[in-house]
Write a protein that holds these residues in place. Sequence first.
Motif, mmCIF file in Angstrom:
data_model
loop_
_atom_site.group_PDB
_atom_site.id
_atom_site.type_symbol
_atom_site.label_atom_id
_atom_site.label_comp_id
_atom_site.label_asym_id
_atom_site.label_seq_id
_atom_site.Cartn_x
_atom_site.Cartn_y
_atom_site.Cartn_z
ATOM 1 N N ASP A 55 5.315 10.324 -4.433
ATOM 2 C CA ASP A 55 6.381 10.393 -4.791
ATOM 3 C C ASP A 55 6.379 9.377 -5.989
ATOM 4 O O ASP A 55 7.390 9.531 -7.066
ATOM 5 N N HIS A 56 5.436 8.441 -6.401
ATOM 6 C CA HIS A 56 5.379 7.232 -7.279
ATOM 7 C C HIS A 56 4.226 7.803 -8.499
ATOM 8 O O HIS A 56 3.912 6.851 -9.001
ATOM 9 N N ALA A 57 4.318 9.164 -8.633
ATOM 10 C CA ALA A 57 3.411 9.446 -9.809
ATOM 11 C C ALA A 57 3.589 8.633 -11.092
ATOM 12 O O ALA A 57 2.880 8.768 -12.050
ATOM 13 N N GLY A 58 5.114 8.441 -11.527
ATOM 14 C CA GLY A 58 5.263 7.908 -12.420
ATOM 15 C C GLY A 58 5.178 6.233 -12.671
ATOM 16 O O GLY A 58 5.821 5.706 -13.518
ATOM 17 N N MET A 59 4.503 5.765 -12.035
ATOM 18 C CA MET A 59 4.315 4.251 -11.892
ATOM 19 C C MET A 59 3.783 3.800 -13.184
ATOM 20 O O MET A 59 2.762 4.236 -13.626
ATOM 21 N N ARG A 106 0.831 -1.233 0.172
ATOM 22 C CA ARG A 106 -0.052 -0.006 -0.136
ATOM 23 C C ARG A 106 0.958 1.380 -0.037
ATOM 24 O O ARG A 106 0.565 2.322 -0.652
ATOM 25 N N GLN A 107 1.887 1.322 0.835
ATOM 26 C CA GLN A 107 2.645 2.543 1.065
ATOM 27 C C GLN A 107 3.417 2.694 -0.287
ATOM 28 O O GLN A 107 3.435 3.862 -0.821
ATOM 29 N N ILE A 108 3.730 1.865 -1.183
ATOM 30 C CA ILE A 108 4.397 1.973 -2.615
ATOM 31 C C ILE A 108 3.420 2.422 -3.384
ATOM 32 O O ILE A 108 3.330 3.398 -4.243
ATOM 33 N N LEU A 109 2.188 1.787 -3.445
ATOM 34 C CA LEU A 109 1.032 1.984 -4.289
ATOM 35 C C LEU A 109 0.424 3.623 -4.116
ATOM 36 O O LEU A 109 0.198 4.201 -5.075
ATOM 37 N N GLU A 119 0.814 13.943 2.473
ATOM 38 C CA GLU A 119 2.267 13.692 1.991
ATOM 39 C C GLU A 119 2.473 12.211 1.493
ATOM 40 O O GLU A 119 3.438 12.041 0.712
ATOM 41 N N THR A 120 1.848 11.493 1.946
ATOM 42 C CA THR A 120 2.014 9.997 1.918
ATOM 43 C C THR A 120 1.122 9.338 1.050
ATOM 44 O O THR A 120 1.556 8.326 0.207
ATOM 45 N N GLU A 121 -0.077 9.433 1.077
ATOM 46 C CA GLU A 121 -1.181 8.491 0.487
ATOM 47 C C GLU A 121 -1.950 9.098 -0.496
ATOM 48 O O GLU A 121 -2.993 8.725 -0.761
#
Length: 219
Positions: free
Chosen positions: A60-64, A53-56, A160-162
Amino acid sequence: MSLKQGKFITFEGVEGGGKSTQVKRLCKFLQANGTPVLLTKQPGGTDIGHRIRQILLHVDHAGMNPWCEALLYLADRAQHVSEVIRPALANGQWVICDRYQDSTAVYQGIARAVNADLLDQVFCQATDGLIPDLTFVLDVPTDIGLLRARTRNDAMEMAETEGRFEQEAVAFHEAVRRGFQERCLQEPERMKMIDARQNVDEVARHISQLCMAHFALHV
Ligand code: TYD
């Protein structure tokens, strides 16, 4: 003596539809009627899922990559079904899950245009085809839902995180909303569309009534 298998209920819908409140309300309603209930969510219903979940959801992971995203949701689901959901159902508990495969079909299959048939095949393999008995789709107009979700995230200092999905364009969320609406039309027996603009108590009453009718429960 074998226990009766529990029922599997999922909640779905656009951001800000009030799912987490309604999930808890249905849980209380069922418990008050003597039903053992397990409340859980995706992504993140296991330790492994919590990390996925934290990765998804991290901003910061807008380019996934869309397939990376889809496979991570399915990885979370595979672990969650085998570690938590199936054992609970086998133990006679009813399981209420906040989001499940309909989210993948809509967010990844429709809004991100990942091949829907392949997503379905991976889902069937990964979960041994565990389909909910009943699914509620909480529907609100996209602008209202996004405003609610972003306000909630700010209040909880979650942005910030989710907040990765809340940052998507309105067109993305419109596609998600239409996707859920279409799925409800295709599977009216299992999927119930709920107008989540009504007040919380009315929505909760509507959901519990539909649930009772669906499972022919007696209160
Ligand atoms: P969450 O914080 O659980 O949000 P919500 O309260 O809106 O349910 O975040 C889950 C996010 O992940 C949400 O934006 C929808 C998205 N999602 C997918 O894109 N695919 C999936 O298969 C699932 C389960 C969720």
